[in-house]
Write a protein that holds these residues in place. Structure first.
Motif, PDB file in Angstrom:
ATOM      1  N   PHE A 101      -0.345   6.843  -0.668  1.00  0.00           N
ATOM      2  CA  PHE A 101      -0.422   7.719   0.507  1.00  0.00           C
ATOM      3  C   PHE A 101       0.969   7.731   1.102  1.00  0.00           C
ATOM      4  CE2 PHE A 101      -4.870   6.183   0.332  1.00  0.00           C
ATOM      5  CZ  PHE A 101      -5.487   7.410   0.177  1.00  0.00           C
ATOM      6  N   ILE A 151      -1.173   2.286  -2.685  1.00  0.00           N
ATOM      7  CA  ILE A 151      -2.371   1.540  -2.294  1.00  0.00           C
ATOM      8  C   ILE A 151      -3.050   0.990  -3.545  1.00  0.00           C
ATOM      9  CG2 ILE A 151      -4.629   1.723  -1.186  1.00  0.00           C
ATOM     10  CD1 ILE A 151      -2.395   1.910   0.804  1.00  0.00           C
ATOM     11  N   PRO A 161     -10.189  -8.586  -0.709  1.00  0.00           N
ATOM     12  CA  PRO A 161     -10.077  -8.614   0.751  1.00  0.00           C
ATOM     13  C   PRO A 161     -10.068  -7.202   1.344  1.00  0.00           C
ATOM     14  CG  PRO A 161      -7.989  -9.195  -0.278  1.00  0.00           C
ATOM     15  CD  PRO A 161      -8.994  -9.118  -1.377  1.00  0.00           C
ATOM     16  N   ASN A 162     -10.281  -7.126   2.638  1.00  0.00           N
ATOM     17  CA  ASN A 162     -10.240  -5.844   3.333  1.00  0.00           C
ATOM     18  C   ASN A 162      -8.906  -5.162   3.115  1.00  0.00           C
ATOM     19  OD1 ASN A 162     -12.598  -5.116   4.560  1.00  0.00           O
ATOM     20  ND2 ASN A 162     -12.300  -6.568   6.249  1.00  0.00           N
ATOM     21  N   GLY A 163      -8.954  -3.866   2.888  1.00  0.00           N
ATOM     22  CA  GLY A 163      -7.715  -3.122   2.719  1.00  0.00           C
ATOM     23  C   GLY A 163      -7.101  -3.268   1.344  1.00  0.00           C
ATOM     24  N   ALA A 164      -7.826  -3.906   0.417  1.00  0.00           N
ATOM     25  CA  ALA A 164      -7.283  -4.082  -0.923  1.00  0.00           C
ATOM     26  C   ALA A 164      -7.227  -2.765  -1.681  1.00  0.00           C
ATOM     27  CB  ALA A 164      -8.127  -5.084  -1.693  1.00  0.00           C
ATOM     28  N   GLY A 165      -8.064  -1.788  -1.261  1.00  0.00           N
ATOM     29  CA  GLY A 165      -8.068  -0.498  -1.940  1.00  0.00           C
ATOM     30  C   GLY A 165      -9.346  -0.236  -2.722  1.00  0.00           C
ATOM     31  N   LYS A 166     -10.404  -0.989  -2.429  1.00  0.00           N
ATOM     32  CA  LYS A 166     -11.651  -0.824  -3.180  1.00  0.00           C
ATOM     33  C   LYS A 166     -12.268   0.548  -2.943  1.00  0.00           C
ATOM     34  CE  LYS A 166     -13.429  -4.366  -0.995  1.00  0.00           C
ATOM     35  NZ  LYS A 166     -12.346  -4.708  -0.060  1.00  0.00           N
ATOM     36  N   SER A 167     -12.372   0.922  -1.657  1.00  0.00           N
ATOM     37  CA  SER A 167     -12.937   2.243  -1.368  1.00  0.00           C
ATOM     38  C   SER A 167     -12.037   3.335  -1.926  1.00  0.00           C
ATOM     39  CB  SER A 167     -13.105   2.429   0.139  1.00  0.00           C
ATOM     40  OG  SER A 167     -14.036   1.512   0.635  1.00  0.00           O
ATOM     41  N   THR A 168     -10.733   3.111  -1.826  1.00  0.00           N
ATOM     42  CA  THR A 168      -9.802   4.102  -2.366  1.00  0.00           C
ATOM     43  C   THR A 168     -10.035   4.293  -3.859  1.00  0.00           C
ATOM     44  OG1 THR A 168      -8.199   3.448  -0.703  1.00  0.00           O
ATOM     45  CG2 THR A 168      -7.372   4.710  -2.560  1.00  0.00           C
ATOM     46  N   TYR A 215     -10.231  11.906  -3.825  1.00  0.00           N
ATOM     47  CA  TYR A 215      -8.775  12.021  -3.732  1.00  0.00           C
ATOM     48  C   TYR A 215      -8.213  12.267  -5.120  1.00  0.00           C
ATOM     49  CZ  TYR A 215      -9.233   9.394   0.715  1.00  0.00           C
ATOM     50  OH  TYR A 215      -9.567   8.964   1.956  1.00  0.00           O
ATOM     51  N   GLN A 266     -19.228   3.958   2.030  1.00  0.00           N
ATOM     52  CA  GLN A 266     -19.206   2.780   2.902  1.00  0.00           C
ATOM     53  C   GLN A 266     -19.673   3.166   4.303  1.00  0.00           C
ATOM     54  OE1 GLN A 266     -15.425   0.817   2.947  1.00  0.00           O
ATOM     55  NE2 GLN A 266     -16.076  -0.726   4.424  1.00  0.00           N
TER      56      GLN A 266
END
Ligand SMILES: Nc1ncnc2c1ncn2[C@@H]1O[C@H](COP(=O)(O)OP(=O)(O)O)[C@@H](O)[C@H]1O
Ligand SMILES: [Mg+2]
Lengths: 423, 249, 315
Positions: free
Chosen positions: B14, B19, B38-45, B54, B86
């Motif tokens: 991004f 990411i 962990p949070n923000g690792a990019g799993k949802s991405t 995307y 999510q």
């Protein structure tokens, strides 16, 4: 059990449709004043047009400012078809000519729809406006097709009468409109119960999710627009037969605005909303239009009031009372409603006075300062009538706020009771 | 051909921040695969890339051996991949029944039909009832989805995802925010509906992960640092340091 | 050459006028997400107010008072109308401004009648500023440009030097940041809406007597301003500026050109008669197509470059 539950529902539906049909057929017999037939014909055409508009606004979540393009092009193709038929270029029954309008409407839906439906929301609104303006501007350029300032006229009476039907008398045209209106109403209602109709709702509510269950939102909107254009074209064809003339106004911005206003006033969230909307709209235009020049101002004001305070339109106002009536709680509302009505009348009287006096003052005061309003004669250049009118307006505004607060409190109580009953 | 999903060097940035940084992953058909991190690792991405929400910056995604990079979400869905979100993503103004039915129409071939009457679509309505039954929302059939409780909405989210009968199912944190009993119910539900399918799920609850997953991938800062059987992941020192270790604090 | 220079000057003065309208619309749209349908109605109100006020106390006071009045109307509209419908979403806001535009149109009909009013250029600005070849160029056009350019500088200074300007700038590129501004957001919105309306009103004051002051003027210019915003790109002031000038050039030049395809084909040695297929199309002169060109440009833009000239986001 399931079957028992199902039947009365179906019966209800038959009753509603049958009752509507009967009413439309009998109305000209009941109301026989000179202008009613004209008005009823207008309403009939308006219902088709507004329902087609609501396929976009209500069902598909697309706010269009250029829907007259589709009805107008339908009208123009019908008028040219009628002229060709009467010249003997080809044979086609007049009764079915609105179909030609429908096909033309759908055709222009295909042409313009692909670009307009890429996005919904504000973008769709803007593009629909741009396309509307473009077509309106074209109508002045291609005088051969659009007929320039004078428009294109025609004669709906072609050839011999068939079973006594020539479409000469306007009552016959009215029944032609009723027939088409009923068919279109049923068809458009049926559309809401099809996969495409349901997915139009889904795309309106949550376009992203719709894409993840396999639907191309652009395609859903596009097809919806084409079908809506088809019905709008039928409405255009009928108005062409009704007036025997089609002018550039038929594709113009004012016509597009009219159908938006009618639909929204009636209520875009309910199938029957636009039907109510058309009735209210055309009755206001005809009835108030025959009394005062300021009718469009009152119409705009009504529209704004609905946008601000009842965005679901008349249909939602009706619908919200159904559970209250079922729970036998209406009696609680009579008093607050009467108060609101009484104060509302005072406010309205003040408003109408100020508007009418302003109008008289600015247009005719020099020549004739005397005017009559609500049966009273007075001179608009004097201060006294202005004082009375302003007092009514301001006073009416203040006391009607009290009344509406009472209405609001009573409603809060009723909602509370209803919630407790259902829990 | 026995690979359901294959990611080849997937990268996503991004702006200037990468990411997802070169993810390679192959998930065989029929596997239940968990992605943790962990949070923000990019799993949802990563899910957003696989499902076409995307566009990828670099790399290739294969679904059942076929390249799907650059396709739109609906095209990927039609090829047999379905996902949940999510953040609950349903049709709030429609009833539970209508929500599910919208999700079965395409696969049953009704597509953009305006010549079928919904009430008369026996197969669609039957399938809808089945799905409602399996997610336990039969009693809420005619309730508007927007007024359901949170756990019910999460169940509906899963229902919409599986209704179309896709062979590959992506669930993004299906049990997030649920109580212990609700979570247990959800695990059973997921086990049931993913029977015979390829399941990829992002999950925070380690109990759920070790309960359900055949294999686990650990995503940290956009990179897969380990991908293995649950017991091996538990013992992997790199994973413990990067992820499980921090959890234990 | 003479034709070209004069037309160019006219294009610029018209384009600058369009920018006074489109800049306000763009800022309001970017910050509040509201596509203000009534924006051109404020332009019309500016013209009518100026007509009325200059009848009482002269043009110069009107030049200052009318835009302020329009700005006050705009603030009231934001405070008592838009804020109420805000909770129903952007479509409701759009509908509200649409209804407002309709109502203002009708109010103008009621108060000032259905035909144009004699709002004239003041005597002190009547006459020729200079003579270019054989054409006398009116002072008033020069005055319009001067007002527009000082407004342009004013907008620029406000945006770059003042606190609210910086907030507006941030909002143009990152609309979501507006929400993080804290407690004074409603006030900022009201000021922005009022300011945009006042600008539109000012455009009306100087445009009303240069062109014509009539009830149809809002409906005529409103869609053009939308075209400017779309073509320039949502949220881009520089884009709106370029698009304003572009539309100004297109509209000014096209009405003056009498060429058609017939002329073109004639040069190529092909004759077109009334029986050639699509004769109506080939016969059209550029001046006849003038009203369509802006919309055609907008549609083409949306097909090939939906972001607009300089836009950063789509719709
Ligand atoms: N659309 C986006 N634009 C910019 N950054 C994004 C976007 N989506 C996700 N990110 C960033 O990517 C990172 C990973 O987010 P996400 O995939 O949601 O993490 P996870 O699901 O593993 O918790 C976060 O830092 C987030 O801010
Ligand atoms: Mg996540």
């Amino acid at each position: 059990m399931a079957r028992l539950k199902y039947r009365p529902l179906n019966l209800g539906r038959w009753l509603v449709w049958g009752g509507t049909a009967l009413l439309m057929i009998l109305l000209p017999q009941i109301l026989t004043a000179g202008f009613t037939l004209t008005l009823l014909s207008q309403i009939g055409v308006g219902i088709i047009f507004a329902l087609s508009y609501n396929m976009l606004l209500g069902q598909g979540g697309m706010l269009s400012f250029g829907h007259a393009v589709y009805s107008g092009m339908g009208a123009y193709f019908t008028v040219h078809a009628l002229n060709l038929i009467s010249k003997g270029a080809f044979y086609f029954p007049v009764t079915l000519t609105p179909l030609i309008g429908g096909v033309a409407g759908a055709f222009f839906g295909v042409i313009f729809g692909y670009v307009t439906t890429k996005k919904s929301g504000t973008t769709f609104a803007m593009i629909s406006l741009g396309i509307g303006e473009m077509v309106a501007a074209c109508s002045l350029m291609f005088a051969g097709f659009f007929g320039g300032e004078a428009g294109i006229s025609t004669n709906r009476v072609i050839g011999e009468a068939f079973l006594g039907i020539s479409y000469g008398p306007s009552i016959q045209v009215y029944y032609l409109i009723v027939g088409w209106a009923l068919i279109c109403m049923v068809a458009m209602f049926a559309w809401t119960q099809t996969p495409l109709g349901r997915m139009a709702n889904a795309v309106r509510d949550n376009p992203e999710r719709a894409e993840f269950v396999g639907y191309d939102t652009h395609m859903v909107r596009f097809l919806t627009l084409v079908i809506s254009g088809f019905f709008a074209g039928i409405a255009g064809g009928l108005s062409c037969i009704n007036y025997e003339i089609v002018t550039a106004e038929n594709v113009g911005a004012l016509r597009s605005a009219g159908v938006l206003i009618a639909t929204f006033i009636g209520g875009a969230g309910f199938f029957f909303g636009p039907i109510i909307g058309s009735i209210v709209f055309f009755t206001m235009v005809t009835a108030i239009g025959s009394i005062t020049q300021a009718w469009a101002f009152y119409l705009g004001l009504l529209f704004l009031v609905i946008v601000l305070y009842a965005p679901g339109g008349f249909a939602s106002l009706i619908a919200m009372h159904v559970p209250v009536i079922k729970a036998r709680l209406m009696r609680r509302l009579w008093l607050p409603y009467s108060a609101a009505l009484a104060t509302g009348i005072a406010l309205l009287a003040g408003l109408v006075s100020v508007v009418e006096m302003t109008y008289h003052f600015s247009t005719e005061a020099g020549a004739n300062p005397n005017m009559k309003l609500f049966g009273l004669a007075f001179n608009v250049t004097h201060a006294a009538p202005w004082a009375v009118a302003s007092a009514l307006l301001v006073g009416g505004f203040i006391i009607s706020r009290f009344a509406w607060n009472l209405v609001g409190r009573t409603w809060a109580d009723i909602v509370h009771i209803l919630q407790e009953q259902s829990a | 051909m026995s690979t359901a999903i294959e990611l080849k060097g997937i990268t996503k940035s991004f702006g200037n921040t990468a990411i997802i940084r070169g993810v390679n992953l192959a998930i065989p058909r029929g596997e239940r695969h968990a992605i943790i991190g962990p949070n923000g690792a990019g799993k949802s991405t990563l899910f957003n890339l696989i499902s076409g929400r995307y566009p990828v910056t670099q790399g290739e995604i294969l679904l059942n051996g076929e390249v799907v990079t650059g396709l739109k979400p609906f095209q990927i869905n039609r090829k047999g991949l379905s996902r949940s979100f999510q953040i609950t993503n349903i049709f709030p103004r429609m009833s539970v029944f209508e929500n599910i039915r919208c999700a079965v129409l395409w696969t049953l071939g009704y597509k953009y039909s305006f010549w079928h009457r919904l009430g008369g679509l026996k197969d669609a309505n039957l399938r809808t009832e089945e799905v409602m039954e399996s997610i336990g929302l039969k009693a809420r059939r005619d309730t508007l989805a927007g007024v359901l409780s949170y756990a019910e909405q999460r169940a509906l989210e899963i229902g919409i995802t599986i209704a179309g009968g896709a062979g590959v199912i992506l669930l993004d944190e299906p049990t997030a925010g649920m109580s212990r009993t609700e979570t247990a119910d959800a695990v059973e539900l997921i086990r049931k509906v993913s029977q015979g399918k390829t399941l990829i799920m992002v999950e925070h609850d380690m109990g759920v992960v070790f309960d359900l997953a055949d294999r686990i991938s650990v995503l940290v800062y956009g990179e897969v640092i380990a991908s293995d059987k649950p017991e091996n992941i538990r013992g992997n020192p790199a994973v413990q340091e990067a992820y499980l270790g921090t959890e234990a604090h | 050459m003479e034709f070209f220079l004069i037309s160019m000057l006219n294009s610029i003065s018209y384009g600058l006028l369009l920018f006074m309208l489109s800049s306000g619309l763009t800022i309001i749209f970017s910050m509040m997400g509201v596509l203000n349908f009534a924006h051109a109605s404020f332009y019309m109100l500016g013209a009518y107010f100026a007509y009325q006020i200059s009848g009482w106390i002269g043009f110069w006071p009107a030049l200052a008072i009318a835009p302020l009045l329009v700005g006050a109307v705009g603030m009231a509209v934001e405070r008592y109308g838009l804020r109420t419908v805000h909770k129903f979403g952007h479509v409701a806001e759009l509908l509200f401004t649409f209804g407002l535009a309709y109502l203002i149109d009708e109010a103008v009909h009621l108060i000032w009648g259905r035909s144009s009013v004699p709002y004239a250029v003041p005597p002190s600005l009547d006459g020729a500023a200079f003579t270019l070849f054989s054409t006398e160029y009116p002072i008033y056009r020069v005055f319009m440009m001067a007002v527009s350019i000082s407004m342009l500088i004013g907008i620029y200074l406000t945006l770059t030097r003042s606190r609210i300007g910086l907030v507006i700038q941030a909002a143009l590129t990152h609309p979501q940041t507006v929400e993080t501004l804290g407690h004074n957001v409603p006030r900022v919105f009201m000021l922005v809406f009022g300011g945009g309306s006042a600008l539109a009103g000012l455009a009306g004051v100087i445009g009303g007597n240069a062109f014509i002051t009539e009830p149809g003027m809002a409906a005529a210019v409103g869609p053009i301003v939308f075209v400017v915003v779309v073509v320039g790109g949502m949220g881009s002031l520089v884009g709106a500026f370029l698009a304003s000038l572009l539309i100004g050039v297109i509209q000014t030049f096209s009405v003056a050109l009498d060429y058609s395809f017939v002329n073109l084909f004639a040069k190529l040695g092909i004759t077109i008669g009334p029986n050639t297929p699509l004769a109506a199309l080939w016969d059209l002169t550029i001046s006849q197509t003038a009203p369509v060109l802006p919309y055609l440009l907008m549609v083409l833009m949306l097909i090939f470059r939906p972001k607009g000239i300089l836009g950063t986001r789509e719709g």
